[in-house]
Design an enzyme around this catalytic site. Structure first.
Site, PDB file in Angstrom:
ATOM      1  N   HIS A  18       1.016  -1.195   0.123  1.00  0.00           N
ATOM      2  CA  HIS A  18      -0.221  -0.142   0.055  1.00  0.00           C
ATOM      3  C   HIS A  18       0.854   1.332  -0.011  1.00  0.00           C
ATOM      4  O   HIS A  18       0.602   2.207  -0.622  1.00  0.00           O
ATOM      5  CB  HIS A  18      -0.986  -0.126   1.243  1.00  0.00           C
ATOM      6  CG  HIS A  18      -1.988  -0.965   1.316  1.00  0.00           C
ATOM      7  ND1 HIS A  18      -3.214  -0.704   0.878  1.00  0.00           N
ATOM      8  CD2 HIS A  18      -1.859  -2.512   1.301  1.00  0.00           C
ATOM      9  CE1 HIS A  18      -4.262  -1.809   0.796  1.00  0.00           C
ATOM     10  NE2 HIS A  18      -2.996  -2.664   0.809  1.00  0.00           N
ATOM     11  N   ASP A 116      -6.206   5.861   0.736  1.00  0.00           N
ATOM     12  CA  ASP A 116      -6.338   4.586   0.416  1.00  0.00           C
ATOM     13  C   ASP A 116      -7.695   3.963   0.490  1.00  0.00           C
ATOM     14  O   ASP A 116      -8.518   4.394   1.447  1.00  0.00           O
ATOM     15  CB  ASP A 116      -5.369   3.705   1.486  1.00  0.00           C
ATOM     16  CG  ASP A 116      -5.116   2.469   1.089  1.00  0.00           C
ATOM     17  OD1 ASP A 116      -3.899   2.004   0.396  1.00  0.00           O
ATOM     18  OD2 ASP A 116      -5.908   1.431   1.015  1.00  0.00           O
TER      19      ASP A 116
HETATM   20 BR1  BUP Z   1       9.917  -8.361  -0.544  1.00  0.00          BR
HETATM   21  C1  BUP Z   1      10.245  -6.827  -1.519  1.00  0.00           C
HETATM   22  N1  BUP Z   1      12.010  -5.321  -2.194  1.00  0.00           N
HETATM   23  O1  BUP Z   1      12.742  -7.227  -0.964  1.00  0.00           O
HETATM   24  P1  BUP Z   1       3.477  -6.006  -3.851  1.00  0.00           P
HETATM   25  C2  BUP Z   1       9.267  -6.061  -1.975  1.00  0.00           C
HETATM   26  N2  BUP Z   1       9.838  -4.871  -2.767  1.00  0.00           N
HETATM   27  O2  BUP Z   1      11.570  -3.520  -3.289  1.00  0.00           O
HETATM   28  P2  BUP Z   1       2.949  -7.446  -1.314  1.00  0.00           P
HETATM   29  C3  BUP Z   1      11.259  -4.436  -2.895  1.00  0.00           C
HETATM   30  O3  BUP Z   1       7.634  -4.039  -2.393  1.00  0.00           O
HETATM   31  P3  BUP Z   1       0.272  -6.807  -0.883  1.00  0.00           P
HETATM   32  C4  BUP Z   1      11.488  -6.576  -1.529  1.00  0.00           C
HETATM   33  O4  BUP Z   1       8.953  -4.001  -5.538  1.00  0.00           O
HETATM   34  C5  BUP Z   1       6.818  -4.000  -4.634  1.00  0.00           C
HETATM   35  O5  BUP Z   1       6.895  -2.446  -4.918  1.00  0.00           O
HETATM   36  C6  BUP Z   1       8.014  -4.565  -4.406  1.00  0.00           C
HETATM   37  O6  BUP Z   1       4.397  -4.922  -3.130  1.00  0.00           O
HETATM   38  C7  BUP Z   1       8.791  -4.181  -3.142  1.00  0.00           C
HETATM   39  O7  BUP Z   1       3.409  -7.245  -2.749  1.00  0.00           O
HETATM   40  C8  BUP Z   1       6.566  -3.883  -3.221  1.00  0.00           C
HETATM   41  O8  BUP Z   1       4.297  -6.632  -5.125  1.00  0.00           O
HETATM   42  C9  BUP Z   1       5.672  -4.956  -2.808  1.00  0.00           C
HETATM   43  O9  BUP Z   1       1.959  -5.522  -4.116  1.00  0.00           O
HETATM   44  O10 BUP Z   1       1.943  -6.387  -0.716  1.00  0.00           O
HETATM   45  O11 BUP Z   1       4.326  -6.908  -0.297  1.00  0.00           O
HETATM   46  O12 BUP Z   1       2.740  -8.720  -1.046  1.00  0.00           O
HETATM   47  O13 BUP Z   1      -0.020  -7.948  -0.241  1.00  0.00           O
HETATM   48  O14 BUP Z   1      -0.341  -5.464  -0.189  1.00  0.00           O
HETATM   49  O15 BUP Z   1      -0.072  -6.923  -2.572  1.00  0.00           O
END
Ligand code: BUP
Length: 459
Positions: A18, A116
């Site tokens: 988020h 949000d």
């Molecule tokens: Br882990 C990780 N580095 O090591 P998502 C994630 N990220 O840059 P999530 C890193 O965090 P939800 C790490 O690039 C993305 O922008 C990644 O969001 C970054 O998955 C973000 O992909 C993670 O939407 O959140 O964390 O499971 O459950 O809310 O979708």
């Protein structure tokens, strides 16, 4: 007098999934000369959130910051979940009214608030009292958003999620197979379900709904929702993605980068399941077998707890030493936060095995990197279907929810080979990347939508 750029306050909710799109949008608004106020809840759930907020602010000295204390949930106040992120959504909803005085006295006066979806219901009356436009930001696919928006209607009919039906029907949207629906939605009393349903009921009060997606990625769903076929009382849906990333390289452990630099182009599979997936140790072992069997090079970011602060296990406790030894030239396993953006931009990356968190999907879309989808929970199965349909990847449905079953190393290995050797898929994914670039480039569809919102909000 000439119009001056708007002052926009951004109110994200818990979790990196988020926070990330809010920080990216804040950076985009700031570079378009808007005055930006970032509102954050304290204490944050994960260490990654607090460190990213501080880092963002240090990189954007002009951005104003309001930090507000959330009224914590009483321990075990909710019998349906112990998920710390979900409990923080609830606590934030109970606390946002505290923001009124600082928002009312903002200088220059606020032109709008972008908040949000998870706090939509409790923030709507605050925005109404302030008398300023409120845009809601959703951090998922348009298709999953349709499911959330329609959830109150589904919950009003006890048969909606009945196991006698194989799919869930929402007007205007292609049916969603029952196994893709988050299991919590079948329980109206579950905190996750009731929070989403309550937020959904507040959508009609918003001025618009900003989405990190783009028209070419989900054309039918966007057309359906924007023509009123899903629900007839929604404000405009405004696709502005894929959001630009601002994250410059951070001083962190990037020991894998020199290794990545020495690998051939498009030869490495990047493996990550986001910030909130704690994979079982049995599944971690099978995944390690799968990676080794595939014969491909890999970069694997390994996590073993839902909240990073609890992640204390070391690699040698999770993986056999012999595995680490045998694969030391073929792959790297990393613990802790990596810069996913830098990794996905690296020419050595040729495929992405991922849980389909929506930010990750949009990041892969920007770069046109083919994905092997392995949804773990929440919106991820619906997202997997969306990315498969858009040509960005493949999804083995029979693997089900990652957090529930156990997929063998043999199957994982085969699927990785399929991902890496499918030239047609690689071409399609590349096309997705080109379309993403067009959408956000000057005159592109997403860029135009954002420009129009900002022009409307000029003072
Ligand atoms: Br882990 C990780 N580095 O090591 P998502 C994630 N990220 O840059 P999530 C890193 O965090 P939800 C790490 O690039 C993305 O922008 C990644 O969001 C970054 O998955 C973000 O992909 C993670 O939407 O959140 O964390 O499971 O459950 O809310 O979708």
């Amino acid at each position: 007098t000439t119009a001056s750029p708007p002052h926009i306050a951004l109110l994200p909710s818990a979790g990196m999934g988020h926070l990330t799109p809010f920080l990216r949008l804040a950076s985009m608004l700031s570079s378009r000369s808007c005055t930006v106020t970032l509102i954050t809840a304290s204490p944050s759930v994960s260490a990654a959130e607090s460190s990213h907020i501080s880092f963002f602010l240090s990189q954007h000295p002009l951005v104003k910051h309001i930090e507000f204390q959330v009224i914590p949930s009483k321990p075990s106040s909710n019998p349906t979940t112990d998920d710390p992120f979900c409990l923080q959504f609830e606590a934030t909803n109970r606390s946002v009214h505290l923001l009124y005085p600082s928002l009312a006295s903002a200088s220059p006066p606020l032109s709008a608030i972008f908040s949000d979806f998870a706090v939509a219901s409790s923030f709507a009356p605050v925005a109404a009292d302030l008398g300023i436009p409120n845009y809601i930001i959703t951090t998922t696919s348009c298709k999953f958003f349709c499911l959330m928006a329609y959830l109150p209607v589904l919950l009003s009919d006890p048969l909606s999620f009945s196991s006698s039906l194989s799919e869930v029907s929402i007007p205007g949207v292609t049916p969603m197979p029952l196994p893709s629906i988050p299991p919590q939605f079948k329980n109206p009393n579950h905190l996750f379900t009731s929070l989403i349903a309550t937020s959904a009921q507040a959508l009609s009060k918003a001025n618009g709904i900003l989405m990190n997606t783009f028209d070419d990625f989900e054309p039918e769903t966007l057309a359906a929702i924007n023509s009123g076929r899903v629900l007839d009382n929604l404000p405009p849906i405004l696709p502005i993605g894929p959001l630009e990333t601002f994250e410059p390289k951070k001083e962190q452990d990037q020991s894998y980068l020199p290794w990545l630099d020495s690998q051939p182009e498009e030869s490495v599979v990047y493996v990550s399941f986001g910030s909130r997936t704690a994979m079982s140790s049995a599944q971690i072992r099978e995944l390690s077998k799968g990676l080794e069997r595939s014969g491909y090079r890999f970069l694997w970011v390994l996590k073993t707890s839902k909240v990073d602060k609890d992640d204390k296990e070391e690699l040698k406790d999770l993986l056999e030493e012999s595995f680490l030894d045998r694969t030391k030239n073929k792959g790297r396993v990393v613990k802790g936060w990596v810069s996913q953006q830098d990794i996905l931009e690296h020419p050595a990356i040729g495929g992405f095995l991922n849980h389909c968190g929506w930010n990750s999907v949009m990041e892969a879309a920007r770069k046109g990197i083919p994905m092997l989808a392995w949804p773990q929970h929440g919106d991820q199965s619906v997202n997997a279907e969306v990315l498969e349909k858009a040509g960005l990847g493949i999804w083995e449905r029979k693997w089900g929810w990652g957090l529930e079953g156990l997929v063998s190393g043999e199957e994982i290995g085969k699927k990785i080979v399929e991902l890496m050797e499918d030239e047609k898929l690689r071409g399609l994914a590349r096309k997705v990347g080109e379309n993403a670039g067009k959408a956000t480039g000057i005159g592109g569809k997403s860029e135009k939508v954002l420009t129009e919102v900002l022009e409307y909000l000029e003072q």
